[in-house]
Design a protein around this motif. Structure first.
Motif, PDB file in Angstrom:
ATOM      1  N   THR A 266       0.813  -1.218   0.000  1.00 44.91           N
ATOM      2  CA  THR A 266       0.000   0.000   0.000  1.00 44.91           C
ATOM      3  C   THR A 266       0.845   1.265   0.000  1.00 44.91           C
ATOM      4  O   THR A 266       0.360   2.330  -0.398  1.00 44.91           O
ATOM      5  N   SER A 267       2.097   1.152   0.397  1.00 43.46           N
ATOM      6  CA  SER A 267       2.992   2.316   0.329  1.00 43.46           C
ATOM      7  C   SER A 267       3.183   2.795  -1.105  1.00 43.46           C
ATOM      8  O   SER A 267       3.545   3.954  -1.333  1.00 43.46           O
ATOM      9  N   ARG A 268       2.932   1.915  -2.056  1.00 45.13           N
ATOM     10  CA  ARG A 268       3.066   2.280  -3.475  1.00 45.13           C
ATOM     11  C   ARG A 268       1.888   3.092  -3.980  1.00 45.13           C
ATOM     12  O   ARG A 268       1.895   3.548  -5.132  1.00 45.13           O
ATOM     13  N   TYR A 269       0.862   3.302  -3.139  1.00 43.98           N
ATOM     14  CA  TYR A 269      -0.353   3.995  -3.570  1.00 43.98           C
ATOM     15  C   TYR A 269      -0.634   5.224  -2.705  1.00 43.98           C
ATOM     16  O   TYR A 269      -1.657   5.301  -2.024  1.00 43.98           O
ATOM     17  N   PRO A 270       0.248   6.233  -2.725  1.00 44.89           N
ATOM     18  CA  PRO A 270       0.013   7.416  -1.890  1.00 44.89           C
ATOM     19  C   PRO A 270      -1.253   8.175  -2.266  1.00 44.89           C
ATOM     20  O   PRO A 270      -1.838   8.859  -1.418  1.00 44.89           O
ATOM     21  N   GLN A 271      -1.690   8.061  -3.530  1.00 50.79           N
ATOM     22  CA  GLN A 271      -2.925   8.742  -3.936  1.00 50.79           C
ATOM     23  C   GLN A 271      -4.171   7.927  -3.591  1.00 50.79           C
ATOM     24  O   GLN A 271      -5.286   8.336  -3.912  1.00 50.79           O
ATOM     25  N   ALA A 272      -3.973   6.793  -2.932  1.00 53.43           N
ATOM     26  CA  ALA A 272      -5.091   5.997  -2.416  1.00 53.43           C
ATOM     27  C   ALA A 272      -4.883   5.757  -0.922  1.00 53.43           C
ATOM     28  O   ALA A 272      -5.154   4.691  -0.406  1.00 53.43           O
ATOM     29  N   HIS A 273      -4.360   6.769  -0.238  1.00 56.49           N
ATOM     30  CA  HIS A 273      -4.103   6.815   1.206  1.00 56.49           C
ATOM     31  C   HIS A 273      -2.770   6.211   1.624  1.00 56.49           C
ATOM     32  O   HIS A 273      -2.322   6.408   2.745  1.00 56.49           O
ATOM     33  N   GLY A 274      -2.117   5.440   0.743  1.00 60.56           N
ATOM     34  CA  GLY A 274      -0.770   4.986   1.037  1.00 60.56           C
ATOM     35  C   GLY A 274      -0.678   3.981   2.170  1.00 60.56           C
ATOM     36  O   GLY A 274      -1.587   3.176   2.403  1.00 60.56           O
ATOM     37  N   ALA A 275       0.453   4.017   2.868  1.00 59.29           N
ATOM     38  CA  ALA A 275       0.733   3.062   3.947  1.00 59.29           C
ATOM     39  C   ALA A 275      -0.191   3.290   5.138  1.00 59.29           C
ATOM     40  O   ALA A 275      -0.765   4.373   5.301  1.00 59.29           O
ATOM     41  N   PRO A 276      -0.349   2.286   5.987  1.00 63.93           N
ATOM     42  CA  PRO A 276      -1.185   2.461   7.185  1.00 63.93           C
ATOM     43  C   PRO A 276      -0.677   3.592   8.075  1.00 63.93           C
ATOM     44  O   PRO A 276       0.513   3.924   8.079  1.00 63.93           O
ATOM     45  N   VAL A 277      -1.599   4.150   8.849  1.00 66.25           N
ATOM     46  CA  VAL A 277      -1.237   5.179   9.823  1.00 66.25           C
ATOM     47  C   VAL A 277      -1.038   4.580  11.218  1.00 66.25           C
ATOM     48  O   VAL A 277      -0.468   5.226  12.097  1.00 66.25           O
ATOM     49  N   HIS A 278      -1.497   3.325  11.420  1.00 68.22           N
ATOM     50  CA  HIS A 278      -1.378   2.693  12.738  1.00 68.22           C
ATOM     51  C   HIS A 278      -1.682   1.210  12.588  1.00 68.22           C
ATOM     52  O   HIS A 278      -2.437   0.802  11.701  1.00 68.22           O
TER      53      HIS A 278
END
Length: 267
Positions: free
Chosen positions: A184-196
């Motif tokens: 998911t880090s590869r998708y910053p325009q779809a919220h990206g990596a988890p926040v927690h």
């Protein structure tokens, strides 16, 4: 209803939009139009649009901006062809004086010439990438809407808007959680990596079994909850900022675009 009996082509983004437009599709859009970007919507009068733009720029994790329309426009060529912003979402929320006043399936009848639409990236976009890598997406497997939670995490106030972060949750075993972070880090325009990830109380969630939006899902004894910034955040912001009038998607009911997921992925 299984995919083989759906009355529309579940992996065709235009077919899914048309199903929402004619009322065939009324439920959440998770798992539909695999491989295509889904977006959150915030629709505001032009008088508040510049302020909300500054808010998105100050808070890109929950509000990754993909497109903005001109006032009054119900089409957006950047998102897709044969697309009607006022009719192609399965469910919309109408906000009046800082509260959700109504949930409807069509907002064409209340559309105004001064309305500006903001299309924000959605975590449903990266779920296809998770599934392709062998990481199950629990709410899709269980036929439920993704669980979403209000948190105590403050946002950066800007443009007359402010509030707290809303997150979506997907449970994974520890090793799978690490892989999910990488993907998911590869998708910053779809919220990206988890926040927690881990203890939900640390971000102000008192009961993981009772989402503020969406549905609860099964969390195994060997799994931990993983939390991503969520596009429902602006809806909480509209409430806390007491905005006079706004329209949004209903949580989990997205506008599906013609944009391939791959265009949002960083190499």
């Amino acid at each position: 209803m299984t995919p083989t009996t759906l009355p529309y082509a579940e992996n065709d983004p235009r077919a899914v939009r048309l199903a929402a437009r004619d009322g065939t599709l009324v439920g959440p859009t998770a798992g539909l139009a695999k491989g295509y970007v889904q977006v959150n919507l915030v629709i505001l009068p032009e008088a508040q649009a510049n302020g909300f733009l500054r808010f998105c720029q100050a808070n890109p994790r929950p509000c990754p901006l993909l497109a903005v329309t001109e006032p009054g426009e119900r089409i957006c060529g950047a998102l897709g062809e044969d697309l009607d912003i006022a009719r192609d979402v399965p469910a919309y929320g109408i906000y009046r004086d800082g509260r959700l006043a109504e949930t409807v399936h069509d907002v064409a009848g209340i559309w105004r010439d001064d309305l500006v639409t903001f299309a924000l990236g959605c975590s449903f976009t990266f779920e296809h990438a998770l599934a392709l890598d062998g990481l199950p997406v629990r709410h899709i497997d269980e036929g439920r809407n993704v669980p979403m939670y209000n948190t105590s995490v403050p946002l950066i106030p800007a443009g007359g808007f402010g509030g707290r972060l809303v997150v979506s949750m997907r449970p994974y075993r520890a090793a799978d959680a690490i892989r999910a972070i990488q993907i998911t880090s590869r998708y910053p325009q779809a919220h990206g990596a988890p926040v927690h990830f881990g203890d939900p109380a640390l971000i102000g969630i008192p009961d993981i079994g009772t989402p503020d939006y969406g549905d609860a899902v099964t969390i195994g004894e060997d799994e931990i909850p993983v939390f991503w910034a969520c596009g429902v955040t602006p809806q909480q912001v509209l409430v806390e900022s007491a905005i006079e009038f706004a329209i949004t998607h209903s949580p989990g009911h997205m506008l599906i675009t013609d944009i391939p997921d791959s265009r949002l992925a960083l190499l």
